[in-house]
Scaffold this motif. Structure first.
Motif, PDB file in Angstrom:
ATOM      1  N   UNK A 151       0.827  -1.208   0.000  1.00 49.29           N
ATOM      2  CA  UNK A 151       0.000   0.000   0.000  1.00 49.29           C
ATOM      3  C   UNK A 151       0.864   1.260   0.000  1.00 49.29           C
ATOM      4  N   UNK A 152       1.947   1.252   0.784  1.00 47.48           N
ATOM      5  CA  UNK A 152       2.829   2.421   0.849  1.00 47.48           C
ATOM      6  C   UNK A 152       3.532   2.651  -0.484  1.00 47.48           C
ATOM      7  N   UNK A 153       3.883   1.576  -1.166  1.00 44.58           N
ATOM      8  CA  UNK A 153       4.612   1.704  -2.425  1.00 44.58           C
ATOM      9  C   UNK A 153       3.696   2.032  -3.600  1.00 44.58           C
ATOM     10  N   UNK A 158       3.973   5.823   7.752  1.00 47.02           N
ATOM     11  CA  UNK A 158       3.938   7.281   7.561  1.00 47.02           C
ATOM     12  C   UNK A 158       3.510   7.605   6.136  1.00 47.02           C
ATOM     13  N   UNK A 159       4.102   6.937   5.151  1.00 42.97           N
ATOM     14  CA  UNK A 159       3.720   7.151   3.749  1.00 42.97           C
ATOM     15  C   UNK A 159       2.251   6.825   3.527  1.00 42.97           C
ATOM     16  N   UNK A 160       1.825   5.697   4.036  1.00 38.10           N
ATOM     17  CA  UNK A 160       0.435   5.271   3.851  1.00 38.10           C
ATOM     18  C   UNK A 160      -0.527   6.264   4.485  1.00 38.10           C
ATOM     19  N   UNK A 161      -0.236   6.670   5.698  1.00 39.43           N
ATOM     20  CA  UNK A 161      -1.135   7.534   6.452  1.00 39.43           C
ATOM     21  C   UNK A 161      -1.186   8.958   5.898  1.00 39.43           C
ATOM     22  N   UNK A 162      -0.046   9.474   5.477  1.00 40.00           N
ATOM     23  CA  UNK A 162       0.030  10.893   5.145  1.00 40.00           C
ATOM     24  C   UNK A 162       0.075  11.231   3.663  1.00 40.00           C
TER      25      UNK A 162
END
Length: 193
Positions: A17-19, A100-104
């Protein structure tokens, strides 16, 4: 110590998800990243949406636990606990960069899913706001400052500093970053330097 299959899937989903973001992440890509068979993935999580919710809930719960521990750190004088909370946010985002990437930085593109993330964050903000109200009651924070804005500013200040450093490939939890953020916090809250 080995981790459970559910945790292995959760960690793989977080990376995917982050990527790729929500829309471009598939259950197949999650299985690949998590290095599990698709049957194993579907045994634990029936849908991508269920997995997205699980990953976000788990991350927000870890953030709340981390910040709560800093708030309750009785080894620090009460005037310094706010700075400890700020420092803990930075450390957390440094250690959990994918979350952090996923959330923000990513929205799912779906109003209901995005509302789910906002609902999870409401628990975080309530925790921080309660702490800030207590600091106001104790006279550490100016009583005229609005607590909801302070909580948002703290989250944004640390979160977007972390996000920018992640995007630029820079180290996150450095003395220079900590000093700058703590200095801003001290100035805003009129805590002695």
């Amino acid at each position: 110590m080995s981790i459970s299959k559910k945790d292995q899937i959760s960690q793989g989903a977080l990376r995917a998800f982050a990527q790729y973001g929500y829309s471009d992440t598939t259950m197949d890509s999650i299985a690949d990243v998590a290095q599990v068979a698709k049957g194993t993935l579907y045994y634990h999580f029936k849908t991508k949406e269920e997995l997205f919710y699980h990953v976000n809930r788990k991350g927000v719960e870890m953030l709340i636990d981390s910040v709560t521990n800093a708030m309750q750190d009785t080894s620090r004088p009460v005037k310094e606990r706010m700075l400890g909370v700020l420092d803990e946010h930075l450390r957390f985002f440094s250690e959990h960069q994918e979350f952090c990437l996923l959330l923000l930085s990513y929205t799912s593109g779906d109003p209901e899913r995005d509302q789910m993330v906002r609902t999870l964050l409401a628990d975080y903000f309530e925790t921080v706001e309660q702490f800030l109200r207590e600091l106001q009651r104790l006279g550490v924070i100016n009583a005229e400052l609005e607590v909801q804005t302070l909580a948002s500013a703290l989250f944004g200040m640390v979160g977007f500093t972390a996000l920018r450093k992640i995007f630029r490939g820079e180290p996150l939890y450095t003395e220079e970053t900590r000093t700058a953020l703590i200095s801003l916090c001290k100035g805003a809250l009129a805590i002695e330097h």
